[in-house]
Write a protein that holds these residues in place. Structure first.
Motif, mmCIF file in Angstrom:
data_model
loop_
_atom_site.group_PDB
_atom_site.id
_atom_site.type_symbol
_atom_site.label_atom_id
_atom_site.label_comp_id
_atom_site.label_asym_id
_atom_site.label_seq_id
_atom_site.Cartn_x
_atom_site.Cartn_y
_atom_site.Cartn_z
ATOM 1 N N LEU A 132 0.818 -1.212 0.000
ATOM 2 C CA LEU A 132 0.000 0.000 0.000
ATOM 3 C C LEU A 132 0.856 1.268 0.000
ATOM 4 O O LEU A 132 0.345 2.365 -0.232
ATOM 5 N N ARG A 133 2.142 1.119 0.253
ATOM 6 C CA ARG A 133 3.047 2.279 0.216
ATOM 7 C C ARG A 133 2.932 2.975 -1.140
ATOM 8 O O ARG A 133 3.038 2.345 -2.196
ATOM 9 N N GLY A 134 2.690 4.266 -1.114
ATOM 10 C CA GLY A 134 2.613 5.045 -2.336
ATOM 11 C C GLY A 134 1.289 4.943 -3.078
ATOM 12 O O GLY A 134 1.117 5.576 -4.116
ATOM 13 N N LYS A 135 0.332 4.180 -2.542
ATOM 14 C CA LYS A 135 -0.950 3.986 -3.219
ATOM 15 C C LYS A 135 -2.011 4.949 -2.682
ATOM 16 O O LYS A 135 -1.883 5.527 -1.604
ATOM 17 N N ARG A 136 -3.082 5.076 -3.454
ATOM 18 C CA ARG A 136 -4.231 5.905 -3.056
ATOM 19 C C ARG A 136 -5.202 5.001 -2.290
ATOM 20 O O ARG A 136 -5.809 4.113 -2.893
ATOM 21 N N VAL A 137 -5.334 5.245 -0.996
ATOM 22 C CA VAL A 137 -6.049 4.305 -0.134
ATOM 23 C C VAL A 137 -7.158 5.017 0.643
ATOM 24 O O VAL A 137 -6.923 6.010 1.327
ATOM 25 N N VAL A 138 -8.366 4.473 0.556
ATOM 26 C CA VAL A 138 -9.487 4.942 1.367
ATOM 27 C C VAL A 138 -9.307 4.379 2.774
ATOM 28 O O VAL A 138 -9.287 3.160 2.961
ATOM 29 N N ASP A 162 1.276 8.747 6.232
ATOM 30 C CA ASP A 162 2.164 9.562 5.410
ATOM 31 C C ASP A 162 2.896 8.735 4.349
ATOM 32 O O ASP A 162 3.429 9.302 3.387
ATOM 33 N N ASP A 163 2.948 7.419 4.533
ATOM 34 C CA ASP A 163 3.607 6.552 3.557
ATOM 35 C C ASP A 163 2.711 6.229 2.368
ATOM 36 O O ASP A 163 3.182 5.691 1.355
ATOM 37 N N LEU A 164 1.417 6.536 2.489
ATOM 38 C CA LEU A 164 0.498 6.300 1.387
ATOM 39 C C LEU A 164 0.635 7.405 0.350
ATOM 40 O O LEU A 164 1.009 8.535 0.677
ATOM 41 N N GLY A 165 0.323 7.074 -0.883
ATOM 42 C CA GLY A 165 0.319 8.115 -1.911
ATOM 43 C C GLY A 165 -0.731 9.158 -1.599
ATOM 44 O O GLY A 165 -0.488 10.362 -1.698
ATOM 45 N N GLN A 166 -1.919 8.682 -1.219
ATOM 46 C CA GLN A 166 -3.000 9.529 -0.728
ATOM 47 C C GLN A 166 -3.750 8.762 0.346
ATOM 48 O O GLN A 166 -4.092 7.587 0.146
ATOM 49 N N ALA A 167 -4.010 9.404 1.476
ATOM 50 C CA ALA A 167 -4.871 8.829 2.512
ATOM 51 C C ALA A 167 -6.232 9.493 2.351
ATOM 52 O O ALA A 167 -6.400 10.671 2.674
ATOM 53 N N ALA A 184 -9.029 5.467 -6.589
ATOM 54 C CA ALA A 184 -8.489 4.845 -5.377
ATOM 55 C C ALA A 184 -8.020 3.448 -5.744
ATOM 56 O O ALA A 184 -8.624 2.770 -6.582
ATOM 57 N N ASP A 185 -6.914 3.032 -5.147
ATOM 58 C CA ASP A 185 -6.343 1.716 -5.425
ATOM 59 C C ASP A 185 -6.801 0.659 -4.435
ATOM 60 O O ASP A 185 -6.849 -0.535 -4.755
ATOM 61 N N ALA A 186 -7.118 1.083 -3.217
ATOM 62 C CA ALA A 186 -7.510 0.133 -2.173
ATOM 63 C C ALA A 186 -8.389 0.840 -1.156
ATOM 64 O O ALA A 186 -8.443 2.079 -1.094
ATOM 65 N N LEU A 187 -9.082 0.029 -0.365
ATOM 66 C CA LEU A 187 -10.028 0.567 0.601
ATOM 67 C C LEU A 187 -10.011 -0.260 1.875
ATOM 68 O O LEU A 187 -10.051 -1.495 1.820
ATOM 69 N N PHE A 188 -9.913 0.411 3.023
ATOM 70 C CA PHE A 188 -10.087 -0.215 4.336
ATOM 71 C C PHE A 188 -11.547 -0.047 4.754
ATOM 72 O O PHE A 188 -12.123 1.021 4.580
ATOM 73 N N TYR A 189 -12.119 -1.087 5.329
ATOM 74 C CA TYR A 189 -13.458 -0.951 5.907
ATOM 75 C C TYR A 189 -13.619 -2.005 6.987
ATOM 76 O O TYR A 189 -13.513 -3.199 6.723
ATOM 77 N N THR A 190 -13.840 -1.556 8.221
ATOM 78 C CA THR A 190 -14.097 -2.466 9.337
ATOM 79 C C THR A 190 -15.604 -2.612 9.460
ATOM 80 O O THR A 190 -16.295 -1.673 9.869
ATOM 81 N N VAL A 191 -16.104 -3.798 9.112
ATOM 82 C CA VAL A 191 -17.550 -3.965 8.964
ATOM 83 C C VAL A 191 -17.888 -5.448 9.018
ATOM 84 O O VAL A 191 -17.028 -6.306 8.810
#
Length: 318
Positions: A132-138, A162-167, A184-191
């Motif tokens: 995920l480093r450097g990626k656009r992550v939700v 800060d290590d993500l391309g975009q948080a 966005a390249d990836a997405l976190f969701y606690t559900v």
């Protein structure tokens, strides 16, 4: 807790006034998650019981918002991650709670596991959390439990926001759009497993589920004991055929000492008294909820109204 105090109200509210009804506003989360349908379903059971308590479910920003709104009286009850409730009760863990312990928080019931889903576009070149480093992550809505989970899981892999391309701090609905539009390249969701937001992404985008496992998961659980290991079953979402190891916290229904023992007991009896009706609200409840589990891993003491209810169910609680 709110009571109608004016005879000028019409219709059902006037009838409720005459009957001395207590009104409870239950905070949930995004309409695309599991909190909202669960809270809505419980509110319906409470209202259908006609036991002197009326409830409505309100869509909110999630766990952190909910516990803060309980502190101000904006909400009377809410669903929230057990770790977030604990941090708020103790006044630790997050800057927003630091040194401001809300010792009036009380647990009504532990509901079901909330599983961390890390969903990545197949074309994004992501095979592990480290990628995920450097990626656009939700990373979840600002003030959500997901945002806190994302921070802690990234930390276990030696990464920070800060290590993500975009948080990207957006709602699940906005996150779906960003994934679909390749913004966005990836997405976190606690559900809960089966959430409509994850299903919608999987139906419209070629995705893979990124595991949280091995030494990193062990370190996370050791540092933050609210987490448990949880396997997302294969076939839970389109294109995800194999079981994916991850971690989970617990969705918990909470309230405060400001709500009376009588009101909480009546709400509990209406919403939880018939286990079959409760489990019919959502698959997350159907496959996980039991009375015994409902009093395990409590992030704050049980409310006296909940104690009365669970004792009637034969549980030794206090």
């Amino acid at each position: 807790m709110k009571r109608i105090t004016t005879a000028l109200l019409l219709g059902t509210a006037a009838v409720a006034l005459a009957q001395g009804t207590t009104f409870l506003t239950i905070g949930s989360g995004s309409t695309t998650g599991v909190y909202f349908p669960v809270a809505t379903g419980m509110a319906k059971l409470i209202n259908d019981a006609g036991a002197g308590v009326r409830a409505n479910a309100r869509s909110t920003g999630g766990s952190v918002f909910n516990v803060n709104a309980l502190a101000t009286g904006e909400l009377d009850a809410a669903i929230a991650q057990n770790d977030i409730v604990y941090y708020a009760y103790k006044g630790t863990g997050l800057p927003t709670f630091q040194g401001k312990a809300n010792t009036k928080l009380r647990t009504m019931a532990v509901l079901y596991p909330e599983v961390l889903h890390v969903v990545a576009r197949k074309d994004a070149g992501i095979n592990s959390i480290a990628d995920l480093r450097g990626k656009r992550v939700v990373i979840g809505d600002l003030g959500s439990g997901t945002e806190q989970t994302a921070r802690q899981v990234l930390e276990a892999y030696g990464l920070g926001f800060d290590d993500l391309g975009q948080a990207l701090r957006v709602s699940p609905a906005q996150g779906i759009s960003l994934m679909q539009d390749k913004r966005a390249d990836a997405l976190f969701y606690t559900v809960g497993v089966g959430a409509s937001a994850i299903s919608q992404i999987a139906q419209t985008v070629d995705v893979k589920m990124i595991p949280v496992s091995g030494n990193q998961a062990s370190g996370l659980i050791k540092k933050y004991p609210f987490y448990v290991r949880y396997n997302i079953p294969g076939g839970s979402y389109k294109g995800v055929g194999a079981t994916v190891p991850s971690v989970a916290v617990q969705a918990t229904l909470v309230t405060t000492t400001g709500v009376s023992e009588d009101a909480v007991y009546k709400a509990m009896k209406a919403a939880f008294g018939n286990e079959t009706e409760l489990k019919a609200i959502h698959p997350s409840l159907a496959s996980n909820f039991t009375y015994a589990k409902a009093v395990k891993g409590l992030p704050a003491p049980l409310h006296p109204g909940a104690v009365k209810f669970f004792r009637e169910k034969g549980l030794n609680v206090k």
